[in-house]
Every structure is written in structure tokens, then in C-alpha cells.
Design a protein around this motif. Structure first.
Motif, PDB file in Angstrom:
ATOM      1  N   PRO A  18      -1.671  15.325 -26.479  1.00 62.54           N
ATOM      2  CA  PRO A  18      -1.619  14.929 -25.067  1.00 62.54           C
ATOM      3  C   PRO A  18      -0.178  15.004 -24.573  1.00 62.54           C
ATOM      4  CG  PRO A  18      -2.812  13.301 -26.384  1.00 62.54           C
ATOM      5  CD  PRO A  18      -2.125  14.243 -27.340  1.00 62.54           C
ATOM      6  N   GLN A 110      -3.211  14.489 -16.573  1.00 60.01           N
ATOM      7  CA  GLN A 110      -2.921  14.372 -18.004  1.00 60.01           C
ATOM      8  C   GLN A 110      -3.431  15.654 -18.641  1.00 60.01           C
ATOM      9  OE1 GLN A 110      -1.725  11.697 -20.391  1.00 60.01           O
ATOM     10  NE2 GLN A 110      -1.654  13.666 -21.423  1.00 60.01           N
ATOM     11  N   THR A 112      -3.869  18.260 -21.902  1.00 59.52           N
ATOM     12  CA  THR A 112      -3.894  18.470 -23.341  1.00 59.52           C
ATOM     13  C   THR A 112      -4.237  19.933 -23.574  1.00 59.52           C
ATOM     14  OG1 THR A 112      -4.681  16.214 -23.725  1.00 59.52           O
ATOM     15  CG2 THR A 112      -4.949  17.781 -25.539  1.00 59.52           C
ATOM     16  N   SER A 127      -6.393  24.666 -21.306  1.00 62.89           N
ATOM     17  CA  SER A 127      -5.857  23.324 -21.132  1.00 62.89           C
ATOM     18  C   SER A 127      -6.932  22.425 -20.554  1.00 62.89           C
ATOM     19  CB  SER A 127      -4.663  23.332 -20.176  1.00 62.89           C
ATOM     20  OG  SER A 127      -3.618  24.135 -20.671  1.00 62.89           O
TER      21      SER A 127
END
Length: 154
Positions: A18, A110, A112, A127
Motif C-alpha cells: 500500500p 489509496q 496499491t 493498480s
């Protein structure tokens, strides 16, 4: 916020990690109105504050596609690829608009990195982006975004 820097070859090292949250972006009525004008989507729930006040959300809300369009900014803030000659949006595998974004709120992403593979002379990254809103509990949107990077010739 400072983006994580990597190289094309180093993209695989980011898989499953993350990355730091993006900065907050305000989604005020002016931004919503500009998006409505640009996309010709002037549905009352987005642009008519008086009518929206008596609607299901009690206020105007951002277009889902406005929220989605800001995902590219969240990706840019999450990581940079120092040796990329180019980076292009390749597509989306999955998008869900989970909750409305009320006018006057702020959103952030956010990111990752879910996958990073060598593809066609470059690198393809998937992503996972979770969009949060400061006035809503839980995510308001999630997206799996595909980006293609081409490394600069040495």
C-alpha cells in the motif's frame, strides 16, 4: 505527499505494497458544475442545489465519472517511474461507485500496485485504487486501473 519513486524494472517490487495516501482534493460545486458542462451531464442531482436538497442525498453529489477521473491524479501522487519514456492509460478492469460524494467534500486515493508485468516491450501495471471521502464512512469508489510504461532506451 511524496510519490514513491521506482524504475520500470522495479515496478514488481511495489506489488502488494500500500502506497501513501494522495493529497485531498476538494470536490466543490464549481468543480461539479465544470464537469457537468464538459460532459454534457447536467442531471439535477449534480447541478440543482435546491432540488437536490430535497432529493435522496440532501445535497448535490459529484458524478461517478468525476470521481473516477481524479484517480489518474491519485496514481501520479502514489508512484513515479523515473526511467519511463512514456506512461499511458491502458484501461480499467473493474470500477465500482460505492457511495455518493457530496458537494463540498474532499476525496483522496489509496493506491496499491496489484500486478506489474513485462508486456509488449514495456511494462503493464494494474493498480488498485480505493477512493475515500472525508464526509463518508468507508470507500466511495474502487477501481482497477491499467497503465503501460515504456522504459527509455539506455
Amino acid at each position: 505527499m511524496s510519490a514513491v519513486a521506482t524504475s520500470c524494472a522495479g515496478l514488481a517490487d511495489l506489488v502488494g505494497v500500500p502506497l501513501p495516501h494522495s493529497d485531498w482534493i476538494e470536490v466543490d460545486q464549481a468543480r461539479i458544475d465544470e464537469f457537468a458542462h464538459a460532459t454534457l451531464d447536467d442531471q439535477w442531482i449534480h447541478v440543482d442545489a435546491e432540488r437536490a436538497a430535497t432529493g435522496p442525498f440532501g445535497t448535490t453529489i459529484a458524478h461517478g465519472y468525476l470521481t473516477l477521473s481524479l484517480v489518474s491524479r491519485f496514481l501520479f501522487e502514489a508512484f513515479t517511474v523515473d526511467d519511463a519514456e512514456s506512461a499511458v492509460n491502458y484501461g480499467l478492469d473493474r470500477v465500482r461507485f460505492i457511495a455518493p460524494v457530496p458537494s463540498g467534500s474532499r476525496i483522496r486515493g489509496q493506491v496499491t500496485v496489484a500486478e506489474a508485468d513485462v508486456r509488449g516491450g514495456g511494462y503493464q501495471v494494474k493498480s488498485s485504487v480505493v477512493v475515500e471521502c472525508d464526509r463518508v464512512e468507508g470507500p466511495v469508489a474502487v477501481a482497477e486501473v491499467l497503465t503501460r510504461f515504456v522504459a527509455r532506451a539506455s
